[in-house]
Design a protein around this motif. Structure first.
Motif, PDB file in Angstrom:
ATOM      1  N   VAL A  29     -34.543  58.767 101.515  1.00 33.15           N
ATOM      2  CA  VAL A  29     -33.999  59.320 100.267  1.00 33.15           C
ATOM      3  C   VAL A  29     -33.103  58.290  99.585  1.00 33.15           C
ATOM      4  CG1 VAL A  29     -32.489  61.096  99.308  1.00 33.15           C
ATOM      5  CG2 VAL A  29     -34.164  61.701 101.060  1.00 33.15           C
ATOM      6  N   PHE A  30     -32.277  57.615 100.377  1.00 37.48           N
ATOM      7  CA  PHE A  30     -31.401  56.578  99.819  1.00 37.48           C
ATOM      8  C   PHE A  30     -32.230  55.432  99.225  1.00 37.48           C
ATOM      9  CE2 PHE A  30     -28.950  52.634 100.305  1.00 37.48           C
ATOM     10  CZ  PHE A  30     -27.822  52.964  99.576  1.00 37.48           C
ATOM     11  N   MET A  31     -33.327  55.079  99.872  1.00 31.66           N
ATOM     12  CA  MET A  31     -34.187  54.014  99.361  1.00 31.66           C
ATOM     13  C   MET A  31     -34.825  54.415  98.036  1.00 31.66           C
ATOM     14  SD  MET A  31     -37.305  52.096 101.344  1.00 31.66           S
ATOM     15  CE  MET A  31     -38.171  53.631 101.662  1.00 31.66           C
ATOM     16  N   ILE A  32     -35.314  55.654  97.940  1.00 30.33           N
ATOM     17  CA  ILE A  32     -35.901  56.128  96.691  1.00 30.33           C
ATOM     18  C   ILE A  32     -34.863  56.140  95.578  1.00 30.33           C
ATOM     19  CG2 ILE A  32     -36.951  58.124  95.561  1.00 30.33           C
ATOM     20  CD1 ILE A  32     -38.236  58.840  98.227  1.00 30.33           C
ATOM     21  N   SER A  33     -33.642  56.563  95.914  1.00 37.61           N
ATOM     22  CA  SER A  33     -32.576  56.598  94.920  1.00 37.61           C
ATOM     23  C   SER A  33     -32.220  55.203  94.432  1.00 37.61           C
ATOM     24  CB  SER A  33     -31.341  57.281  95.517  1.00 37.61           C
ATOM     25  OG  SER A  33     -30.242  57.181  94.635  1.00 37.61           O
ATOM     26  N   THR A  34     -32.056  54.268  95.374  1.00 38.67           N
ATOM     27  CA  THR A  34     -31.659  52.909  95.003  1.00 38.67           C
ATOM     28  C   THR A  34     -32.751  52.199  94.222  1.00 38.67           C
ATOM     29  OG1 THR A  34     -30.357  52.823  97.045  1.00 38.67           O
ATOM     30  CG2 THR A  34     -30.724  50.740  95.913  1.00 38.67           C
ATOM     31  N   ALA A  35     -34.019  52.521  94.507  1.00 38.46           N
ATOM     32  CA  ALA A  35     -35.130  51.883  93.800  1.00 38.46           C
ATOM     33  C   ALA A  35     -35.114  52.197  92.317  1.00 38.46           C
ATOM     34  CB  ALA A  35     -36.459  52.319  94.408  1.00 38.46           C
ATOM     35  N   GLY A  36     -34.406  53.237  91.878  1.00 37.91           N
ATOM     36  CA  GLY A  36     -34.356  53.599  90.471  1.00 37.91           C
ATOM     37  C   GLY A  36     -33.045  53.275  89.800  1.00 37.91           C
ATOM     38  N   PHE A  54     -32.220  55.428  84.783  1.00 45.93           N
ATOM     39  CA  PHE A  54     -33.451  55.369  85.564  1.00 45.93           C
ATOM     40  C   PHE A  54     -34.165  54.041  85.296  1.00 45.93           C
ATOM     41  CE2 PHE A  54     -32.480  59.814  85.681  1.00 45.93           C
ATOM     42  CZ  PHE A  54     -32.967  60.245  86.912  1.00 45.93           C
ATOM     43  N   ASN A  55     -34.095  53.163  86.295  1.00 43.09           N
ATOM     44  CA  ASN A  55     -34.685  51.826  86.175  1.00 43.09           C
ATOM     45  C   ASN A  55     -35.900  51.660  87.080  1.00 43.09           C
ATOM     46  OD1 ASN A  55     -32.509  51.307  84.521  1.00 43.09           O
ATOM     47  ND2 ASN A  55     -32.162  49.262  85.322  1.00 43.09           N
ATOM     48  N   TYR A  56     -36.626  52.733  87.327  1.00 42.74           N
ATOM     49  CA  TYR A  56     -37.774  52.644  88.229  1.00 42.74           C
ATOM     50  C   TYR A  56     -38.831  51.682  87.693  1.00 42.74           C
ATOM     51  CZ  TYR A  56     -36.129  56.567  91.059  1.00 42.74           C
ATOM     52  OH  TYR A  56     -35.397  57.371  91.895  1.00 42.74           O
ATOM     53  N   VAL A  57     -39.118  51.769  86.422  1.00 44.24           N
ATOM     54  CA  VAL A  57     -40.155  50.910  85.850  1.00 44.24           C
ATOM     55  C   VAL A  57     -39.752  49.441  85.964  1.00 44.24           C
ATOM     56  CG1 VAL A  57     -41.403  50.299  83.754  1.00 44.24           C
ATOM     57  CG2 VAL A  57     -40.948  52.709  84.276  1.00 44.24           C
ATOM     58  N   GLN A  58     -38.506  49.123  85.605  1.00 43.91           N
ATOM     59  CA  GLN A  58     -38.043  47.736  85.669  1.00 43.91           C
ATOM     60  C   GLN A  58     -38.046  47.212  87.102  1.00 43.91           C
ATOM     61  OE1 GLN A  58     -36.772  50.276  84.063  1.00 43.91           O
ATOM     62  NE2 GLN A  58     -35.589  49.690  82.233  1.00 43.91           N
ATOM     63  N   ASN A  59     -37.539  48.032  88.052  1.00 41.98           N
ATOM     64  CA  ASN A  59     -37.448  47.569  89.441  1.00 41.98           C
ATOM     65  C   ASN A  59     -38.818  47.407  90.077  1.00 41.98           C
ATOM     66  OD1 ASN A  59     -34.641  47.440  89.430  1.00 41.98           O
ATOM     67  ND2 ASN A  59     -34.401  49.543  90.131  1.00 41.98           N
ATOM     68  N   PHE A  60     -39.732  48.336  89.808  1.00 42.03           N
ATOM     69  CA  PHE A  60     -41.079  48.202  90.379  1.00 42.03           C
ATOM     70  C   PHE A  60     -41.843  47.057  89.722  1.00 42.03           C
ATOM     71  CE2 PHE A  60     -40.382  52.392  92.210  1.00 42.03           C
ATOM     72  CZ  PHE A  60     -41.074  52.301  93.409  1.00 42.03           C
ATOM     73  N   THR A  61     -41.575  46.805  88.458  1.00 42.54           N
ATOM     74  CA  THR A  61     -42.196  45.656  87.799  1.00 42.54           C
ATOM     75  C   THR A  61     -41.748  44.358  88.459  1.00 42.54           C
ATOM     76  OG1 THR A  61     -42.314  46.840  85.690  1.00 42.54           O
ATOM     77  CG2 THR A  61     -42.478  44.438  85.612  1.00 42.54           C
ATOM     78  N   LYS A  62     -40.449  44.248  88.754  1.00 37.70           N
ATOM     79  CA  LYS A  62     -39.940  43.066  89.452  1.00 37.70           C
ATOM     80  C   LYS A  62     -40.560  42.944  90.848  1.00 37.70           C
ATOM     81  CE  LYS A  62     -35.378  43.137  87.247  1.00 37.70           C
ATOM     82  NZ  LYS A  62     -33.926  43.326  87.498  1.00 37.70           N
ATOM     83  N   GLY A 239     -32.441  37.814  95.382  1.00 35.12           N
ATOM     84  CA  GLY A 239     -31.006  37.596  95.533  1.00 35.12           C
ATOM     85  C   GLY A 239     -30.342  38.891  95.936  1.00 35.12           C
ATOM     86  N   ASP A 240     -29.385  39.352  95.116  1.00 40.05           N
ATOM     87  CA  ASP A 240     -28.720  40.612  95.420  1.00 40.05           C
ATOM     88  C   ASP A 240     -29.238  41.744  94.542  1.00 40.05           C
ATOM     89  OD1 ASP A 240     -27.753  39.734  93.058  1.00 40.05           O
ATOM     90  OD2 ASP A 240     -25.630  39.997  93.524  1.00 40.05           O
ATOM     91  N   ASP A 241     -30.461  41.621  94.065  1.00 37.95           N
ATOM     92  CA  ASP A 241     -31.075  42.659  93.246  1.00 37.95           C
ATOM     93  C   ASP A 241     -31.646  43.740  94.159  1.00 37.95           C
ATOM     94  OD1 ASP A 241     -32.197  44.190  91.314  1.00 37.95           O
ATOM     95  OD2 ASP A 241     -33.406  42.604  90.403  1.00 37.95           O
ATOM     96  N   TYR A 242     -30.760  44.608  94.634  1.00 36.50           N
ATOM     97  CA  TYR A 242     -31.170  45.576  95.630  1.00 36.50           C
ATOM     98  C   TYR A 242     -32.075  46.659  95.068  1.00 36.50           C
ATOM     99  CZ  TYR A 242     -27.764  43.430  98.716  1.00 36.50           C
ATOM    100  OH  TYR A 242     -27.082  42.528  99.487  1.00 36.50           O
ATOM    101  N   GLY A 243     -31.996  46.920  93.774  1.00 38.47           N
ATOM    102  CA  GLY A 243     -32.895  47.896  93.193  1.00 38.47           C
ATOM    103  C   GLY A 243     -34.341  47.458  93.303  1.00 38.47           C
ATOM    104  N   ALA A 244     -34.609  46.192  92.948  1.00 35.03           N
ATOM    105  CA  ALA A 244     -35.971  45.662  93.067  1.00 35.03           C
ATOM    106  C   ALA A 244     -36.390  45.555  94.521  1.00 35.03           C
ATOM    107  CB  ALA A 244     -36.057  44.301  92.386  1.00 35.03           C
ATOM    108  N   LEU A 245     -35.446  45.194  95.386  1.00 36.69           N
ATOM    109  CA  LEU A 245     -35.763  45.083  96.808  1.00 36.69           C
ATOM    110  C   LEU A 245     -36.141  46.435  97.400  1.00 36.69           C
ATOM    111  CD1 LEU A 245     -35.909  43.383  99.370  1.00 36.69           C
ATOM    112  CD2 LEU A 245     -33.459  43.769  99.689  1.00 36.69           C
ATOM    113  N   MET A 246     -35.414  47.492  97.032  1.00 30.80           N
ATOM    114  CA  MET A 246     -35.754  48.826  97.517  1.00 30.80           C
ATOM    115  C   MET A 246     -37.077  49.300  96.936  1.00 30.80           C
ATOM    116  SD  MET A 246     -33.546  49.873  99.722  1.00 30.80           S
ATOM    117  CE  MET A 246     -33.522  48.162 100.274  1.00 30.80           C
ATOM    118  N   ALA A 247     -37.385  48.906  95.703  1.00 34.94           N
ATOM    119  CA  ALA A 247     -38.689  49.254  95.127  1.00 34.94           C
ATOM    120  C   ALA A 247     -39.813  48.584  95.911  1.00 34.94           C
ATOM    121  CB  ALA A 247     -38.734  48.827  93.656  1.00 34.94           C
ATOM    122  N   ALA A 248     -39.619  47.331  96.309  1.00 32.27           N
ATOM    123  CA  ALA A 248     -40.625  46.639  97.121  1.00 32.27           C
ATOM    124  C   ALA A 248     -40.751  47.290  98.493  1.00 32.27           C
ATOM    125  CB  ALA A 248     -40.248  45.166  97.264  1.00 32.27           C
TER     126      ALA A 248
END
Length: 278
Positions: A29-36, A54-62, A239-248
């Motif tokens: 749940v925390f991973m899904i939350s952070t990914a957005g 809500f940055n899901y699109v940006q993070n998943f694009t990265k 780097g420290d872009d944890y949103g993109a990292l959680m999306a991956a």
């Protein structure tokens, strides 16, 4: 609802099960939350599971553009598929021989199987690495698959399943003139699908999530498995872009969740029939 209709003991069991479910689901749940979440939403003093932006699109694009995510997933499918195929190909005949054939070394083989369960990959990593290095097999699918083609856990699991199969079925096949290999192919394998499905979950999850061995033998992204690819993503690009990292991370874990949900019924059936349910 009265107390007699819903006893206190059952209420305690349900509470414990709910608590266990929360503990196991909390990281996901925390991973899904952070990914957005945007970077500013992650590093705040307040903890909120619902993203403010809500940055899901940006993070998943990265996540899909900064690393070859398709290649990582394909490598995971190839490696896990080959490992599982060879493990079943070796384990079923071995387990059948130990369960249904009488020979002097049967007890010794059982001891060796039990001892093999105690040996982790870490204990044999160095000699295996040296051997693959001298044969120029590093950075290849072969080096990722070969050490795991024989699974003592698979042999033990199928052994318990085959012992529960009636001997009359084997005797009838022999009376029909089948060879032992014919019995394995035409009698044992068709009846072993519950155990095969249960073992498939164990095998795929273990090797899909394995980081230790790929980290030792792979230095090129072309052959990187999903966990190793996430390391490249985190260190080199995100780097420290944890949103993109959680999306991956979410991207590489979704296939495992989907496979388990699809095979859940077969998995429980296989575990029950192999006598491993405790």
């Amino acid at each position: 609802m009265t107390t007699s209709a819903f006893p206190f003991g059952r209420l305690i069991r349900l509470a414990l099960l709910c608590l266990g479910a929360i503990v196991f689901l909390a990281p996901y749940v925390f991973m899904i939350s952070t990914a957005g979440k945007a970077q500013s939403d992650i590093f705040t003093s307040s903890l909120s599971l619902v993203p403010e932006h809500f940055n899901y699109v940006q993070n998943f694009t990265k996540a899909l553009s900064r690393v070859p995510m398709g290649r990582l997933l394909w490598n995971g499918v190839v490696v896990c598929g080959l490992i599982f195929f060879f493990q079943v190909l070796v384990a079923i005949p071995c387990a059948y021989a130990m369960a249904k054939l009488r020979f002097r070394a049967a007890r010794m083989m059982m001891v060796l199987v039990m001892l093999g369960l105690l040996v982790p990959i870490h204990a044999t990593a160095l000699p295996l690495y040296v051997a693959f290095d001298r044969t120029s097999l590093l950075n290849s699918y072969a080096v990722l698959v070969a050490p795991f083609t024989i699974s003592v856990f698979a042999i033990f699991m199928f052994l318990q399943f085959f012992r529960a199969m009636p001997d009359d079925l084997i005797h009838a096949a022999r009376l029909d003139g089948m060879s032992e290999l014919g019995i394995v192919a035409r009698v044992i394998v068709p009846n072993a699908w519950p155990a095969v499905t249960a073992f498939a979950i164990f095998s795929v999850v273990a090797h899909w999530n394995d980081l230790y061995w790929p980290l030792v033998v792979i230095s090129r992204q072309d052959f990187a498995t999903p966990p190793l690819g996430l390391m490249y993503f985190r260190a080199a690009e995100a780097g420290d872009d944890y949103g993109a990292l959680m999306a991956a991370t979410l991207t590489i874990t979704l296939p495992l969740v989907a496979v388990f949900l699809l095979a859940q019924k077969r998995f429980v059936e296989g575990i029950t029939m192999t006598g491993l349910k405790g």
